[in-house]
Design a protein around this motif. Sequence first.
Motif, PDB file in Angstrom:
ATOM      1  N   ASN A   1       0.809  -1.222   0.000  1.00 14.98           N
ATOM      2  CA  ASN A   1       0.000   0.000   0.000  1.00 14.98           C
ATOM      3  C   ASN A   1       0.846   1.277   0.000  1.00 14.98           C
ATOM      4  OD1 ASN A   1       0.992  -0.258   2.563  1.00 14.98           O
ATOM      5  ND2 ASN A   1      -0.930   0.225   3.616  1.00 14.98           N
ATOM      6  N   GLU A   2       2.174   1.130   0.043  1.00 12.60           N
ATOM      7  CA  GLU A   2       3.066   2.289   0.049  1.00 12.60           C
ATOM      8  C   GLU A   2       3.787   2.498  -1.277  1.00 12.60           C
ATOM      9  OE1 GLU A   2       4.370   1.886   4.780  1.00 12.60           O
ATOM     10  OE2 GLU A   2       5.620   1.010   3.192  1.00 12.60           O
ATOM     11  N   VAL A   3       3.618   1.542  -2.201  1.00 12.42           N
ATOM     12  CA  VAL A   3       4.396   1.574  -3.444  1.00 12.42           C
ATOM     13  C   VAL A   3       4.135   2.840  -4.248  1.00 12.42           C
ATOM     14  CG1 VAL A   3       4.695   0.476  -5.692  1.00 12.42           C
ATOM     15  CG2 VAL A   3       4.667  -0.919  -3.621  1.00 12.42           C
ATOM     16  N   ALA A   4       2.872   3.178  -4.456  1.00  9.74           N
ATOM     17  CA  ALA A   4       2.539   4.332  -5.304  1.00  9.74           C
ATOM     18  C   ALA A   4       3.112   5.625  -4.735  1.00  9.74           C
ATOM     19  CB  ALA A   4       1.024   4.441  -5.470  1.00  9.74           C
ATOM     20  N   SER A   5       2.949   5.852  -3.442  1.00 11.16           N
ATOM     21  CA  SER A   5       3.456   7.091  -2.845  1.00 11.16           C
ATOM     22  C   SER A   5       4.984   7.110  -2.832  1.00 11.16           C
ATOM     23  CB  SER A   5       2.905   7.255  -1.424  1.00 11.16           C
ATOM     24  OG  SER A   5       3.272   6.160  -0.606  1.00 11.16           O
ATOM     25  N   PHE A   6       5.601   5.941  -2.630  1.00 12.67           N
ATOM     26  CA  PHE A   6       7.062   5.872  -2.634  1.00 12.67           C
ATOM     27  C   PHE A   6       7.614   6.228  -4.016  1.00 12.67           C
ATOM     28  CE2 PHE A   6      11.007   3.573  -3.388  1.00 12.67           C
ATOM     29  CZ  PHE A   6      11.771   3.924  -2.281  1.00 12.67           C
ATOM     30  N   LEU A   7       6.983   5.668  -5.056  1.00 14.78           N
ATOM     31  CA  LEU A   7       7.468   5.890  -6.409  1.00 14.78           C
ATOM     32  C   LEU A   7       7.205   7.308  -6.895  1.00 14.78           C
ATOM     33  CD1 LEU A   7       6.478   2.518  -8.116  1.00 14.78           C
ATOM     34  CD2 LEU A   7       8.792   3.420  -7.835  1.00 14.78           C
ATOM     35  N   ALA A   8       6.151   7.926  -6.411  1.00 22.14           N
ATOM     36  CA  ALA A   8       5.791   9.258  -6.899  1.00 22.14           C
ATOM     37  C   ALA A   8       6.946  10.243  -6.770  1.00 22.14           C
ATOM     38  CB  ALA A   8       4.567   9.770  -6.145  1.00 22.14           C
ATOM     39  N   GLU A   9       7.712  10.137  -5.689  1.00 20.43           N
ATOM     40  CA  GLU A   9       8.818  11.075  -5.452  1.00 20.43           C
ATOM     41  C   GLU A   9      10.192  10.474  -5.734  1.00 20.43           C
ATOM     42  OE1 GLU A   9       8.214  14.186  -4.772  1.00 20.43           O
ATOM     43  OE2 GLU A   9       6.052  13.773  -4.751  1.00 20.43           O
ATOM     44  N   LEU A  10      10.218   9.222  -6.141  1.00 21.96           N
ATOM     45  CA  LEU A  10      11.515   8.561  -6.344  1.00 21.96           C
ATOM     46  C   LEU A  10      12.224   9.103  -7.581  1.00 21.96           C
ATOM     47  CD1 LEU A  10      13.328   6.141  -5.319  1.00 21.96           C
ATOM     48  CD2 LEU A  10      12.286   4.836  -7.204  1.00 21.96           C
ATOM     49  N   PRO A  11      13.471   9.564  -7.460  1.00 21.23           N
ATOM     50  CA  PRO A  11      14.228  10.009  -8.634  1.00 21.23           C
ATOM     51  C   PRO A  11      14.434   8.854  -9.612  1.00 21.23           C
ATOM     52  CG  PRO A  11      15.265  10.785  -6.601  1.00 21.23           C
ATOM     53  CD  PRO A  11      14.216   9.792  -6.202  1.00 21.23           C
ATOM     54  N   VAL A  12      14.300   9.120 -10.894  1.00 22.25           N
ATOM     55  CA  VAL A  12      14.450   8.065 -11.895  1.00 22.25           C
ATOM     56  C   VAL A  12      15.858   7.475 -11.871  1.00 22.25           C
ATOM     57  CG1 VAL A  12      12.642   8.852 -13.453  1.00 22.25           C
ATOM     58  CG2 VAL A  12      14.945   9.832 -13.636  1.00 22.25           C
TER      59      VAL A  12
END
Length: 393
Positions: free
Chosen positions: A162-173
């Motif tokens: 349940n944290e994947v989407a929020s984690f990826l939203a700000e993750l640098p490519v």
Amino acid sequence: MHLDMDAFFASVEQLDNPEWRGKPVIVGGYGERGVVCAASYEARKYGVHSAMPIVQARKLCPHGIYTATTRGRYLELSRKVMDVLHSYSPVIEKASIDEAYIDATGTEHLFGSPLELATSMKKGIYDSVGLTCSIGIAPVKFLAKIASDYNKPNGLYAIFENEVASFLAELPVRKIPGVGKKFVSKLDELGVTTCGQVLEYSAEFWERRFGKSGIALWQRASGIDDREVETATEAKSESAENTLHKDTLDKALLKKWLMRHADRVGQNQRKYGLKGRTITLKVKYSDFQSLTRSKTLPDPTNTTDVIYQVAADLLDAIDLVKPVRLIGLGLSNYDNSGVEQLNMLDHMQHGCSGVIRATEQQRRLDKALDAVRNKFGNKAICRGSLFKFKEDD
């Protein structure tokens, strides 16, 4: 889960040399000509990192402790780490000498939650080898690898479903494994620096722009990674090489190094029951220009003398136009279905067709050396041709 040992080579050196603990330790290649293989966390504070030239590292950290690699010791402790992991899960993928993926599915009834399992693993490894590691937990492999880099050293970080989407939203490519500097610079031109920004464009857009790489980028930004933890990956080749202390045109010295490399490669192949047909010679000149030459044998081999002789013949066939700074060899094209033929005349290694085949005497020599080294260590005995050979020659 993804497990990554903390500054593995440097940590092993500090483990074996207690007086080095808490001090900047740099493990590197040969003399002033090599590169940094690993740097302790104390050394990293001075800007030293792996793949950096040793000369540059010495400028940044002149008071550091510089030491050569002790590969046999690293392999020994790596095996112990993997043994610990197998006591927790049967599904382990060794990604390198100091990292592995673990499928923890179904282990809850034995070891508790994923965090409890990881904590137990970390303790088990420390109790076994005296070294710390960092573990990342996530629903898919690439996120677990990213997570293991958080809170290093001795870290533990979990990304739950349940944290994947929020984690990826700000993750640098640039944090996505496989996204290199060139790809990042192209994304910068589009104003895309985070995974969240990647998803502002469609998968079709990324495919048109970058083909398969674009699709892979969009999938990772979406948290998609269908790769499973593979319990066994088939070996494809093994090689050994070194940067020389001084550039040289001396083929006799280069052949000493080829024997050194053939000895190591052959020993490892015999240990794992592997044989290859193709021997490849690698030469890098003083101006960094590289060339390779290969020969494929009719019979697969793991005999040290055969590997060496083929590489030496390839070297003899080269007109060295410039001094050499690096020499190496490799064995590939594995084939364990055939039988390495024996010579009818043991005193002749080159057959009438010019093909090099192992003699029974050479096989017995390999077997005897392997037995001594397995019992007493690799430094207990050496081949006569390498007697008094110094690696700083």
